[in-house]
Design an enzyme around this catalytic site. Structure first.
Site, mmCIF file in Angstrom:
data_model
loop_
_atom_site.group_PDB
_atom_site.id
_atom_site.type_symbol
_atom_site.label_atom_id
_atom_site.label_comp_id
_atom_site.label_asym_id
_atom_site.label_seq_id
_atom_site.Cartn_x
_atom_site.Cartn_y
_atom_site.Cartn_z
ATOM 1 N N VAL A 48 51.230 -78.472 -12.978
ATOM 2 C CA VAL A 48 52.314 -79.184 -13.660
ATOM 3 C C VAL A 48 52.153 -80.686 -13.441
ATOM 4 O O VAL A 48 51.502 -81.129 -12.508
ATOM 5 C CB VAL A 48 53.705 -78.734 -13.161
ATOM 6 N N ARG A 49 52.775 -81.457 -14.346
ATOM 7 C CA ARG A 49 52.805 -82.920 -14.260
ATOM 8 C C ARG A 49 51.443 -83.543 -14.514
ATOM 9 O O ARG A 49 50.965 -84.383 -13.755
ATOM 10 C CB ARG A 49 53.406 -83.378 -12.927
ATOM 11 N N ALA A 50 50.826 -83.124 -15.579
ATOM 12 C CA ALA A 50 49.589 -83.738 -16.052
ATOM 13 C C ALA A 50 49.668 -83.800 -17.579
ATOM 14 O O ALA A 50 49.599 -82.748 -18.205
ATOM 15 C CB ALA A 50 48.376 -82.931 -15.606
#
Length: 314
Positions: free
Chosen positions: A201-203
């Site tokens: 997550v968070r890309a």
């Protein structure tokens, strides 16, 4: 030891708008020890700090940097910082980070364990750097991220970098959904020509408060790509989403005062709650877009720290 001498070649986005120069024109200092590294990156004197050898510590070690610095890794593998975390201070500004590899031990996994932490200052360029990550699992308790840019840090570009093998990727903006208007508009951040591989997550990132122009990146093997949280203003253009896109996690839209526009990504990045962006990147700087196919090919071949030469999109 040879190192990149491309200086400001390839500078783009908000960092270019801020006329970032780093240590260009200053003395060149080659460092081979942690003590010398700490000394060279401190203060405000214009300096090109070259890693002459990789540096490693057994425990998490924070190194505070000053202003007007280019911190660059040598070719041939003499460019790795292991368990060394670079941190801005209130006087930090105008710094270039180039051809560096950020590694950390699996055990360093707390929420604030982030190897490049920019929370003060104007004008940063993070280019051709690598975060190789490590093995992880859903239940390993890790909360660490790879890079943080927020609070009042501003006018920044992340370009031609490789982020890989990590549960959490990147976090941007004041790190709370508390609608704190003091942080609205920070940071102004360009994210382009980067490769995200096996980041759960968070890309390209969890985004709050700032203005984010995200174009020609390749995100592969992911669960959630964009997380659009409090008061973020996001423009996404011609990004490529690979394995994981079939689960429709391109945009985790919190609908919390943000705006989001996607132009030509493959597949499309669709915000389910946030209205369209009300600003344009082109009003801040000029840039060129690759096709999605060309962008994917480019980042796979050229993103991250290199062993012989740095290449930039034409």
């Amino acid at each position: 030891m040879a190192y990149p001498t491309t200086n400001l070649t390839g500078l783009i986005g908000f960092a270019k708008a801020a006329k970032v120069t780093g240590g260009t024109g200053g003395k060149v200092v080659t460092v081979n020890s942690l003590a010398d590294f700490k000394s060279a990156v401190s203060g405000s004197a214009k300096t090109i700090v070259v890693l002459g050898s990789s540096l490693k510590t057994s425990a998490l070690t924070k190194v505070v940097f000053g202003s007007n610095k280019t911190i660059v890794g040598s070719f041939g593998g003499a460019n790795v910082l292991t368990n060394i975390h670079l941190r801005a201070e209130s006087n930090s500004s105008n710094v270039i980070f180039q051809n560096l590899v950020f590694k950390h031990d699996v055990a360093i996994k707390d929420n604030d364990d982030i190897q490049l932490y920019l929370n003060y200052g104007k004008g940063y360029w993070v280019d051709h750097c690598s975060w190789p990550g490590h093995t992880w699992s859903d239940n390993d308790g890790s909360l660490d991220k790879l890079i943080y840019i927020g609070e009042k840090a501003d006018y920044i570009t992340i370009s031609n970098c490789l982020f890989s093998n990590h549960k959490y990727g990147c976090i941007f903006g004041h790190p709370a959904d508390d609608n704190n208007s003091a942080y609205n508009g920070y940071p102004r951040l360009t994210i382009c020509h980067n490769y995200y591989e096996n980041i759960q997550v968070r890309a390209p990132g969890l985004m709050r408060y700032g203005y984010f122009h995200v174009f020609n990146n390749y995100v592969n093997k992911f669960q959630l790509a964009f997380t659009v949280a409090q008061n973020a203003n996001v423009i996404s253009e011609r990004n490529v989403f690979g394995s994981g896109a079939e689960k429709k996690g391109m945009v985790d839209d919190k609908g919390n005062g943000s705006t989001f526009t996607d132009n030509g990504s493959s597949p499309a990045a669709v915000a389910s709650k946030s209205p369209a962006a009300k600003w344009t990147a082109s009003s801040n700087y000029s840039y060129s877009l690759m096709t999605t196919a060309a962008a994917q090919s480019w980042v796979v071949s050229n993103a991250g720290a290199q062993n012989s030469a740095l290449k930039f999109p034409s």
